[in-house]
Design a protein around this motif. Structure first.
Motif, mmCIF file in Angstrom:
data_model
loop_
_atom_site.group_PDB
_atom_site.id
_atom_site.type_symbol
_atom_site.label_atom_id
_atom_site.label_comp_id
_atom_site.label_asym_id
_atom_site.label_seq_id
_atom_site.Cartn_x
_atom_site.Cartn_y
_atom_site.Cartn_z
ATOM 1 N N UNK A 1 5.329 11.679 -0.181
ATOM 2 C CA UNK A 1 4.635 10.486 -0.680
ATOM 3 C C UNK A 1 4.977 10.248 -2.141
ATOM 4 N N UNK A 2 4.965 11.289 -2.946
ATOM 5 C CA UNK A 2 5.312 11.144 -4.360
ATOM 6 C C UNK A 2 6.737 10.639 -4.559
ATOM 7 N N UNK A 3 7.620 10.969 -3.636
ATOM 8 C CA UNK A 3 9.017 10.557 -3.795
ATOM 9 C C UNK A 3 9.169 9.035 -3.800
ATOM 10 N N UNK A 4 8.197 8.328 -3.250
ATOM 11 C CA UNK A 4 8.224 6.860 -3.273
ATOM 12 C C UNK A 4 7.674 6.308 -4.588
ATOM 13 N N UNK A 5 7.024 7.140 -5.377
ATOM 14 C CA UNK A 5 6.311 6.678 -6.567
ATOM 15 C C UNK A 5 6.952 7.128 -7.877
ATOM 16 N N UNK B 1 0.827 -1.206 0.000
ATOM 17 C CA UNK B 1 0.000 0.000 0.000
ATOM 18 C C UNK B 1 0.860 1.255 0.000
ATOM 19 N N UNK B 2 0.313 2.299 -0.567
ATOM 20 C CA UNK B 2 1.034 3.554 -0.700
ATOM 21 C C UNK B 2 1.499 4.052 0.673
ATOM 22 N N UNK B 3 2.744 4.505 0.707
ATOM 23 C CA UNK B 3 3.305 5.092 1.932
ATOM 24 C C UNK B 3 2.787 6.516 1.996
ATOM 25 N N UNK B 4 1.767 6.743 2.805
ATOM 26 C CA UNK B 4 0.959 7.952 2.660
ATOM 27 C C UNK B 4 1.442 9.104 3.540
ATOM 28 N N UNK B 5 0.718 10.205 3.416
ATOM 29 C CA UNK B 5 1.069 11.488 4.040
ATOM 30 C C UNK B 5 1.518 11.344 5.494
ATOM 31 N N UNK C 1 -3.190 -1.448 -3.550
ATOM 32 C CA UNK C 1 -2.203 -0.398 -3.327
ATOM 33 C C UNK C 1 -2.804 0.765 -2.551
ATOM 34 N N UNK C 2 -4.095 0.995 -2.719
ATOM 35 C CA UNK C 2 -4.768 2.093 -2.033
ATOM 36 C C UNK C 2 -5.902 1.551 -1.183
ATOM 37 N N UNK C 3 -6.251 2.296 -0.150
ATOM 38 C CA UNK C 3 -7.360 1.924 0.729
ATOM 39 C C UNK C 3 -7.863 3.202 1.387
ATOM 40 N N UNK C 4 -9.033 3.168 1.947
ATOM 41 C CA UNK C 4 -9.617 4.387 2.507
ATOM 42 C C UNK C 4 -8.765 4.994 3.621
ATOM 43 N N UNK C 5 -7.972 4.182 4.280
ATOM 44 C CA UNK C 5 -7.131 4.682 5.377
ATOM 45 C C UNK C 5 -6.042 5.639 4.897
ATOM 46 N N UNK C 6 -5.795 5.685 3.599
ATOM 47 C CA UNK C 6 -4.745 6.559 3.055
ATOM 48 C C UNK C 6 -5.298 7.910 2.589
ATOM 49 N N UNK C 7 -6.600 8.093 2.679
ATOM 50 C CA UNK C 7 -7.249 9.373 2.420
ATOM 51 C C UNK C 7 -6.802 9.961 1.079
ATOM 52 N N UNK C 8 -6.445 11.252 1.040
ATOM 53 C CA UNK C 8 -6.149 11.917 -0.231
ATOM 54 C C UNK C 8 -4.906 11.349 -0.917
ATOM 55 N N UNK C 9 -4.046 10.697 -0.185
ATOM 56 C CA UNK C 9 -2.858 10.106 -0.810
ATOM 57 C C UNK C 9 -3.222 9.011 -1.805
ATOM 58 N N UNK C 10 -4.445 8.496 -1.726
ATOM 59 C CA UNK C 10 -4.878 7.483 -2.679
ATOM 60 C C UNK C 10 -4.862 7.991 -4.120
#
Length: 545
Positions: free
Chosen positions: A463-467, A38-42, A426-435
């Motif tokens: 967050x973008x730096x991981x993507x 999952x995305x490493x979020x804000x 990769x995304x889930x509701x727990x990541x909010x806008x970072x999704x």
């Protein structure tokens, strides 16, 4: 309910034992499988920023130089700085982020220094900590219900609870918070039972770890006080005096950080102002139902099939609401006041104040899942007790046992299926806008030599730096959300001087784009192009006229 239920306290049927062991194994598996997917979020990037020994102000000052950098430059602020130790981390929290006590983050600092700084390693600390919730909830069930069967079923249900698994895979303090809530609650009941100085000392220690993990533990500890006062009939009994002394010791040891919180209160109010956004009562109720359901089922229907899945989800949520309502009724009728009152207070000690605040003062605090773990645990305990008692009862009809076996099967199936669906996402509701950021990165990464301009928040850019691919160039002026000082990105429109031969030029900002677009349009050198309908008001491509 006049019928008295009797159930076996120490013997668990073989078939049920096999099921519970299976759930335990699955729970461990779900916590560690694909832990870095999952995305490493804000919020997680801010964990790494703090643990690395940097303040956000330092990161912004370094990055806001109107020069070309890469994602690797941003990653500098996600890795431990060996020159900055424990004292610097604590100082940085006190300066910029006093709302988060430092216990978990100090643990994370040592964890990263010992085992590395990959996303999997960072999140694995929370996953390992979450395993302690199994013995902790078992202990609490023994103190509350004197039933090993209830404790065993509680382990099984918390092991595959979607909300518990999701936050066990996040580099934040919520798994530790869950464990400390359970431990402090069990320690309180044990101290009231044993009435010894040692048992009260253990309670004070667990309470202290809880409040040094998350400030909202204060609501739980106040709930503990209300419970002791009610059980002791608001008399100055020995138990109540012992509780007061233990609480005083906890308060005195927490006082240094409490003073930090008081000094930084204005900054805390600024950084948490987003929780005061108003919601209609209808929307609040919808979110409350969704959060209740997510204790047992969660397939993130917004990202799958929003039409079919939404209907199924809310039908399932209605059934769960009925189950929870009946479970509280059953608990109140089949246990002593000392038992049901504790569970009710644990469930409502935080959820009720947050809900009332949102309804009468405005806000969304009661809808934020990571704030509600005392509420989640209270509901899990109530449902667990009801199922365990019904399954172990000797005086109910065979068809009733079959019914409750079916209910257990459905609850377990809902949790397992939810965790399986989440496993590959990769995304889930727990990541909010970072999704929304993986789509942003995908479009930028398709360009052979892109330039990304941004004055978005620091956490968005980290967050973008991981993507982003290594070939992506960036000119950024991050919005500093915790600095408490004025930066150009907060008061001026950021228009860098562009030089170099880039195949594509992009501008990214999640929430502060309007003034930027107006100014770039007024300059007349570039034409603004929306990259994709999915990215409206988030990512734009610039073309020279």
């Amino acid at each position: 309910m006049n019928k008295k239920y009797t159930h076996t306290l120490g013997v668990i049927p073989t078939s049920l034992s096999f099921l519970l062991i299976t759930l335990l194994v699955l729970g461990v598996f779900f916590r560690f499988a694909n832990i870095d997917k999952k995305i490493y979020w804000y919020d997680e990037t801010h964990t790494s920023l703090r643990v690395s020994g940097y303040t956000e102000a330092e990161a912004v000052q370094f990055l806001s130089k109107n020069q070309i950098i890469t994602s690797e430059t941003l990653q500098r602020f996600q890795r431990p700085n060996p020159e900055r130790g424990v004292s610097k981390i604590v100082q940085n929290f006190a300066t910029e982020d006093a709302q988060h006590p430092p216990l978990y983050y100090l643990m994370a600092s040592f964890w990263m220094k010992w085992f590395g700084d990959s996303v999997a390693v960072r999140r694995s600390l929370s996953a390992f900590i979450s395993l302690l919730s199994f013995p902790a909830i078992y202990w609490l069930c023994l103190e509350l219900f004197q039933s090993s069967l209830t404790g065993a079923i509680a382990i099984g249900l918390i092991a595959i609870s979607p909300i518990q698994v999701l936050y066990a895979q996040e580099a934040r303090q919520y798994s530790l918070w869950t464990v400390t809530i359970l431990l402090s609650s069990a320690a309180l009941l044990r101290a009231m039972r044993l009435k010894t100085k040692g048992s009260w000392a253990i309670y004070a220690f667990t309470a202290l770890t809880s409040i040094y993990t998350f400030l909202f533990s204060g609501f739980v500890l106040v709930g503990h006080g209300l419970y002791v006062a009610a059980v002791e009939r608001f008399r100055a009994s020995k138990i109540f005096i012992a509780y007061l002394l233990a609480s005083l010791a906890t308060l005195l040891l927490f006082l240094p950080w409490l003073l930090v919180v008081v000094q930084g209160l204005s900054k805390i109010q600024t950084t948490t102002a987003w929780t005061a956004n108003n919601m209609t009562l209808q929307d609040l109720i919808r979110e409350w139902i969704r959060n209740l359901a997510r204790i047992f089922i969660d397939w993130n229907y917004e990202s799958t099939n929003p039409f079919v899945s939404k209907a199924i989800f809310y039908l399932s949520a209605l059934a769960l609401l009925l189950l929870v309502g009946y479970s509280f009724y059953f608990l109140s009728r089949s246990t002593s006041k000392q038992t049901w009152l504790f569970v009710v207070i644990l469930t409502g000690c935080l959820g009720v104040p947050l809900a009332l605040s949102d309804v009468f003062l405005g806000g969304t605090r009661s809808t934020i899942g990571r704030y509600l773990f005392p509420y989640f645990l209270g509901i899990q305990l109530t449902v667990t007790y009801t199922i365990a008692t019904k399954l172990g009862a000797n005086l109910i009809n065979n068809w009733q046992q079959k019914l409750w076996q079916t209910i257990l099967f459905l609850v377990v199936s809902g949790g397992v299926v939810s965790c399986v669906i989440s496993l590959e996402s990769e995304i889930w509701w727990t990541k909010y806008y970072s999704n929304r950021l993986p789509v942003v990165a995908e479009i930028i990464n398709q360009s052979p030599n892109p330039l990304l301009i941004s004055d978005s928040q620091t956490g968005d850019l980290l967050t973008l730096s991981y993507l982003l691919k290594p070939n992506v160039s960036l000119i950024i002026n991050p919005l500093c959300t915790n600095c408490g000082m004025s930066y150009p990105s907060q008061s001026e429109v950021f228009i860098p001087q562009l030089s170099g031969d880039f195949s594509d030029i992009f501008f990214f900002n999640l929430d502060g784009h309007r003034k930027w677009l107006e100014k770039i349009a007024a300059q007349g050198d570039y034409k603004i192009v929306t990259s994709s309908p999915k990215l409206a008001n988030m990512l734009w491509e610039l073309e020279k006229k």
